[in-house]
Design a protein around this motif. Structure first.
Motif, PDB file in Angstrom:
ATOM      1  N   ARG A 149       0.951  -1.162   0.155  1.00 37.19           N
ATOM      2  CA  ARG A 149      -0.077  -0.109  -0.027  1.00 37.19           C
ATOM      3  C   ARG A 149       0.749   1.074   0.135  1.00 37.19           C
ATOM      4  NH1 ARG A 149      -1.431  -2.948   4.041  1.00 37.19           N
ATOM      5  NH2 ARG A 149      -0.747  -1.476   5.732  1.00 37.19           N
ATOM      6  N   ARG A 150       0.531   2.247  -0.735  1.00 39.79           N
ATOM      7  CA  ARG A 150       1.209   3.602  -0.824  1.00 39.79           C
ATOM      8  C   ARG A 150       1.718   4.299   0.355  1.00 39.79           C
ATOM      9  NH1 ARG A 150       2.687   5.922  -5.764  1.00 39.79           N
ATOM     10  NH2 ARG A 150       2.466   4.059  -7.188  1.00 39.79           N
ATOM     11  N   GLU A 151       0.562   4.096   1.512  1.00 39.01           N
ATOM     12  CA  GLU A 151       0.884   4.593   2.906  1.00 39.01           C
ATOM     13  C   GLU A 151       1.998   3.911   3.739  1.00 39.01           C
ATOM     14  OE1 GLU A 151      -2.657   1.978   3.368  1.00 39.01           O
ATOM     15  OE2 GLU A 151      -1.807   3.521   1.699  1.00 39.01           O
ATOM     16  N   GLN A 152       2.260   2.664   2.926  1.00 39.52           N
ATOM     17  CA  GLN A 152       3.468   1.872   3.819  1.00 39.52           C
ATOM     18  C   GLN A 152       4.695   2.403   3.277  1.00 39.52           C
ATOM     19  OE1 GLN A 152       1.710  -2.451   2.667  1.00 39.52           O
ATOM     20  NE2 GLN A 152       3.124  -2.812   4.324  1.00 39.52           N
ATOM     21  N   ILE A 153       4.882   2.914   2.401  1.00 39.01           N
ATOM     22  CA  ILE A 153       6.268   3.309   1.694  1.00 39.01           C
ATOM     23  C   ILE A 153       6.665   4.698   2.125  1.00 39.01           C
ATOM     24  CG2 ILE A 153       7.757   3.500  -0.442  1.00 39.01           C
ATOM     25  CD1 ILE A 153       5.637   1.815  -1.701  1.00 39.01           C
ATOM     26  N   ALA A 154       7.126   4.657   3.301  1.00 39.14           N
ATOM     27  CA  ALA A 154       7.395   6.043   3.963  1.00 39.14           C
ATOM     28  C   ALA A 154       8.250   6.874   3.125  1.00 39.14           C
ATOM     29  CB  ALA A 154       8.006   5.762   5.255  1.00 39.14           C
ATOM     30  N   GLY A 155       9.215   6.672   2.651  1.00 34.29           N
ATOM     31  CA  GLY A 155      10.039   7.237   1.644  1.00 34.29           C
ATOM     32  C   GLY A 155      11.601   6.818   1.692  1.00 34.29           C
ATOM     33  N   ALA A 156      12.524   7.729   1.305  1.00 38.03           N
ATOM     34  CA  ALA A 156      13.769   7.447   1.228  1.00 38.03           C
ATOM     35  C   ALA A 156      14.744   8.405   2.177  1.00 38.03           C
ATOM     36  CB  ALA A 156      14.476   7.332  -0.190  1.00 38.03           C
ATOM     37  N   VAL A 157      15.588   7.982   2.807  1.00 44.30           N
ATOM     38  CA  VAL A 157      16.763   8.705   3.366  1.00 44.30           C
ATOM     39  C   VAL A 157      17.808   8.644   2.504  1.00 44.30           C
ATOM     40  CG1 VAL A 157      18.149   8.702   5.573  1.00 44.30           C
ATOM     41  CG2 VAL A 157      16.016   8.351   5.815  1.00 44.30           C
ATOM     42  N   VAL A 158      18.293   9.698   2.051  1.00 38.97           N
ATOM     43  CA  VAL A 158      19.277   9.816   1.121  1.00 38.97           C
ATOM     44  C   VAL A 158      20.802  10.299   1.855  1.00 38.97           C
ATOM     45  CG1 VAL A 158      20.282  10.994  -1.136  1.00 38.97           C
ATOM     46  CG2 VAL A 158      18.057  10.181  -0.857  1.00 38.97           C
ATOM     47  N   VAL A 159      21.641   9.584   1.545  1.00 35.25           N
ATOM     48  CA  VAL A 159      22.998   9.685   2.365  1.00 35.25           C
ATOM     49  C   VAL A 159      24.238  10.263   1.470  1.00 35.25           C
ATOM     50  CG1 VAL A 159      24.788   8.575   3.617  1.00 35.25           C
ATOM     51  CG2 VAL A 159      22.593   7.551   3.909  1.00 35.25           C
ATOM     52  N   THR A 160      24.961  11.402   1.680  1.00 39.61           N
ATOM     53  CA  THR A 160      25.935  11.906   0.969  1.00 39.61           C
ATOM     54  C   THR A 160      26.859  12.242   2.375  1.00 39.61           C
ATOM     55  OG1 THR A 160      26.575  13.537  -0.507  1.00 39.61           O
ATOM     56  CG2 THR A 160      24.867  14.172   1.241  1.00 39.61           C
ATOM     57  N   THR A 161      28.093  12.518   1.465  1.00 41.84           N
ATOM     58  CA  THR A 161      29.397  12.990   2.311  1.00 41.84           C
ATOM     59  C   THR A 161      29.575  14.488   1.665  1.00 41.84           C
ATOM     60  OG1 THR A 161      30.927  12.254   0.678  1.00 41.84           O
ATOM     61  CG2 THR A 161      30.416  10.991   2.926  1.00 41.84           C
ATOM     62  N   PRO A 162      30.149  15.536   2.679  1.00 40.21           N
ATOM     63  CA  PRO A 162      29.967  16.884   2.389  1.00 40.21           C
ATOM     64  C   PRO A 162      30.769  17.286   0.861  1.00 40.21           C
ATOM     65  CG  PRO A 162      30.955  16.663   4.520  1.00 40.21           C
ATOM     66  CD  PRO A 162      30.984  14.993   3.989  1.00 40.21           C
ATOM     67  N   GLN A 163      31.799  16.705   0.461  1.00 38.06           N
ATOM     68  CA  GLN A 163      32.648  16.866  -0.753  1.00 38.06           C
ATOM     69  C   GLN A 163      31.709  16.906  -1.910  1.00 38.06           C
ATOM     70  OE1 GLN A 163      32.911  14.166   1.223  1.00 38.06           O
ATOM     71  NE2 GLN A 163      35.101  13.268   1.184  1.00 38.06           N
ATOM     72  N   ALA A 164      32.164  17.750  -2.886  1.00 40.81           N
ATOM     73  CA  ALA A 164      31.169  17.922  -4.042  1.00 40.81           C
ATOM     74  C   ALA A 164      31.177  16.811  -5.060  1.00 40.81           C
ATOM     75  CB  ALA A 164      31.808  19.302  -4.994  1.00 40.81           C
ATOM     76  N   VAL A 165      32.213  15.817  -5.079  1.00 36.82           N
ATOM     77  CA  VAL A 165      32.473  14.687  -5.763  1.00 36.82           C
ATOM     78  C   VAL A 165      31.366  13.618  -5.434  1.00 36.82           C
ATOM     79  CG1 VAL A 165      34.168  13.644  -4.101  1.00 36.82           C
ATOM     80  CG2 VAL A 165      33.919  13.018  -6.816  1.00 36.82           C
ATOM     81  N   ALA A 166      31.067  13.864  -3.936  1.00 38.63           N
ATOM     82  CA  ALA A 166      30.014  13.049  -3.637  1.00 38.63           C
ATOM     83  C   ALA A 166      28.674  13.615  -3.914  1.00 38.63           C
ATOM     84  CB  ALA A 166      30.294  12.641  -2.190  1.00 38.63           C
ATOM     85  N   THR A 167      28.331  14.644  -3.432  1.00 38.18           N
ATOM     86  CA  THR A 167      27.122  15.359  -3.916  1.00 38.18           C
ATOM     87  C   THR A 167      26.661  15.340  -5.146  1.00 38.18           C
ATOM     88  OG1 THR A 167      27.938  17.650  -3.853  1.00 38.18           O
ATOM     89  CG2 THR A 167      27.294  16.727  -1.646  1.00 38.18           C
TER      90      THR A 167
END
Length: 297
Positions: A149-167
């Motif tokens: 069910r759509r309400e089950q899918i809370a969403g995504a936590v997206v992870v990065t590091t501070p550097q521009a190459v990562a973002t």
């Protein structure tokens, strides 16, 4: 369907490898469990399954039952915590998984359909994903939208590091979420600072602020900065309880012990010792935000 009793599903994503998705997943799971939630962790990084090592359960094995695969249970004194990973099915830690896309896709769908998380409802299922936007991600999203069910899918936590190459790479992941219709709960900036084990300083060795700038650009929530803490690594690798010099400040909060006489021994459960880690204080706020977003669905 194994996901029918899961209340909230949270994806841990990043377009960049090595930014610490498994570490963030592990700590989010521990923090949720400390708050009394029942939590399942699904490790979908098929070629680099590191979740078993993060929880110190590499020697564990999963078993097959008429209801499906039984995940490995982590001992806690609070909320239920269980883990499933391809790592439990490999003969040894160093074995390589050399699979083409169709077999990976099949494995993802099997993990989503054939794991028996228990008779009682599971509050949160955290899905640790590989980097990028490849076959595993497409299979994951397609299966979730088809079987949940759509309400089950809370969403995504997206992870990065501070550097521009990562973002730069993580921006691609945010665009992926937008295209496939996965809501982004927020961005975590990992490795933002270094908690020195020998003094009370927390230094920004990789810079700071790149993740927050990216979140503002995409108009999504910035969940917070997570520094590198060697004491967390010691806890994971050796099971030793985190200890800090007097006066150590992380995230604006003083965590250093007063002296050797106040140190606790190294006995106890992983989740108890994590409560003494500086990062557990950082994740309290992150966890609160994730829970609010999930329950608002």
């Amino acid at each position: 369907m194994s996901l029918s009793k899961v209340k909230h599903i949270v994806l841990i994503l990043s377009g960049k490898g090595g930014v610490g998705k498994s570490s963030i997943t592990t700590q989010l799971a521990l923090s949720l469990s400390l708050s009394g939630k029942s939590v399942g962790v699904l490790d979908l990084d098929l070629t680099g399954p590191s979740i078993p090592r993060m929880f110190g359960i590499e020697s564990s094995k999963i078993t097959q039952t008429p209801q499906g695969w039984l995940p490995v249970t982590i001992a806690t004194n609070s909320g239920r915590l269980s883990v499933i990973s391809l790592g439990f099915l490999l003969p040894s830690r160093g074995d390589a998984v050399i699979w083409r896309g169709p077999k990976k896709t099949s494995m993802v769908r099997q993990f989503l359909s054939d794991v028996y998380w228990g008779d009682e409802e599971l509050d949160y299922l955290l899905i640790d994903t590989p980097p990028g936007t490849s076959d595993e991600h497409i299979a994951l999203v397609e299966t979730l939208f088809k079987d949940c069910r759509r309400e089950q899918i809370a969403g995504a936590v997206v992870v990065t590091t501070p550097q521009a190459v990562a973002t730069a790479d993580v921006r691609k992941e945010l665009n992926f979420c937008k295209k496939v219709g996965v809501e982004v709960i927020g961005v975590v900036e990992n490795m933002s600072g270094f908690v020195c084990p020998n003094c009370s300083e927390c230094t920004n060795i990789f810079g700071s602020g790149g993740g927050q700038v990216m979140a503002e650009e995409f108009k999504i929530k910035f969940l917070g900065r997570v520094p590198i803490d060697p004491q967390f690594l010691v806890l994971i690798e050796s099971g030793k309880r985190p200890r800090y010099p007097k006066g150590t400040v992380v995230g604006g909060e003083q965590i250093g012990t007063e002296g050797e006489e106040e140190e606790k021994d190294d006995d106890g459960l992983l989740i108890e010792k994590y409560g003494d880690c500086s990062l557990s204080k950082v994740f309290e706020e992150i966890t609160t935000t994730v829970v609010k977003a999930a329950e608002a669905r």
